[in-house]
Design a protein around this motif. Structure first.
Motif, short mmCIF file in Angstrom:
data_model
loop_
_atom_site.label_atom_id
_atom_site.label_comp_id
_atom_site.label_asym_id
_atom_site.label_seq_id
_atom_site.Cartn_x
_atom_site.Cartn_y
_atom_site.Cartn_z
N ALA A 76 0.83 -1.21 0.00
CA ALA A 76 0.00 0.00 0.00
C ALA A 76 0.86 1.26 0.00
N VAL A 77 1.96 1.21 0.74
CA VAL A 77 2.88 2.35 0.79
C VAL A 77 3.51 2.58 -0.58
N GLU A 78 3.95 1.49 -1.22
CA GLU A 78 4.55 1.62 -2.55
C GLU A 78 3.52 2.05 -3.58
N ALA A 79 2.29 1.58 -3.45
CA ALA A 79 1.22 1.97 -4.39
C ALA A 79 0.92 3.47 -4.27
N ALA A 80 1.06 4.00 -3.07
CA ALA A 80 0.84 5.44 -2.87
C ALA A 80 2.06 6.26 -3.30
N SER A 98 8.23 11.17 2.73
CA SER A 98 6.80 11.46 2.66
C SER A 98 6.01 10.47 3.52
N PHE A 99 6.49 9.23 3.64
CA PHE A 99 5.78 8.24 4.45
C PHE A 99 5.85 8.58 5.93
N GLN A 100 7.00 9.00 6.41
CA GLN A 100 7.11 9.32 7.83
C GLN A 100 6.32 10.57 8.21
N LEU A 101 5.95 11.38 7.22
CA LEU A 101 5.13 12.56 7.48
C LEU A 101 3.63 12.28 7.26
#
Length: 190
Positions: free
Chosen positions: A171-175, A181-184
């Motif tokens: 899901a993280v890679e799809a976004a 950006s993920f840690q924010l």
């Protein structure tokens, strides 16, 4: 306009030739113009003399009284910051008073007592380090009592929040998140 006022004031006397182009008319026109400029300058001085109405020079002169310029950009925010800074006195060391001062300075932060002479400053509306943090840090350290240890706390996404939200690496890679950006990508209820 003062020219009209002066002409209307002198007309009932019937002594002066007040037509445009006459010596008296030209003199009244010049006097009226001078009085108009003086009125404009007085209006500016009156506006800038009060924090509540100042827009430019009055705000700049008040900000010069402080060690740091408030973290505010619009005249309304600058007025609020100056008013907040002017309220600091010996009774302004409670967490509520400190938070009111920080908010008044345009800094969206909260100071929390941690015990043992420590304060934690959090930025509840921002994930990560807020924009303009260097200026905010200087202002906050000027406002907070110097005998307290200050810790700045920045909000990032935790693993527990990832698990609770059901995030998967797919899901993280799809976004198309980067690590930054993920840690924010913290939940909205900060």
């Amino acid at each position: 306009m003062y020219e009209s006022y002066l002409i209307n004031l002198l007309r009932p006397l019937g002594v002066y030739d007040l037509r445009p182009g006459t010596l008296n008319g030209v003199e009244l026109s010049a006097l009226g113009e001078g009085l108009d400029r003086a009125e404009e300058q007085l209006e500016t001085a009156e506006r800038e003399a009060l924090t509540a109405t100042a827009e430019d020079e009055g705000l700049t002169r008040r900000e010069a009284l402080f060690a740091r310029r408030p973290a505010a950009s619009t005249p309304e925010e600058r007025r609020a910051a100056i008013a907040a800074l002017l309220q600091i006195d010996g009774d302004s060391l409670t967490p509520a008073a400190i938070n009111n001062t920080l908010g008044g300075c345009g800094i969206r932060a909260r100071a929390l007592e941690m015990g043992g002479g420590k304060l934690r400053v959090i930025f509840p509306e921002v994930a990560g380090v807020p924009e303009g943090f260097a200026q905010m840090e200087r202002i906050i350290l000027d406002i907070l009592p110097c005998h307290l240890e200050v810790e700045f706390y920045f909000r990032y996404l935790t693993w527990a929040e990832c698990e609770a939200a059901g995030y998967t690496w797919a899901a993280v890679e799809a976004a198309e998140h980067t690590w930054e950006s993920f840690q924010l990508a913290v939940p909205p209820e900060i």
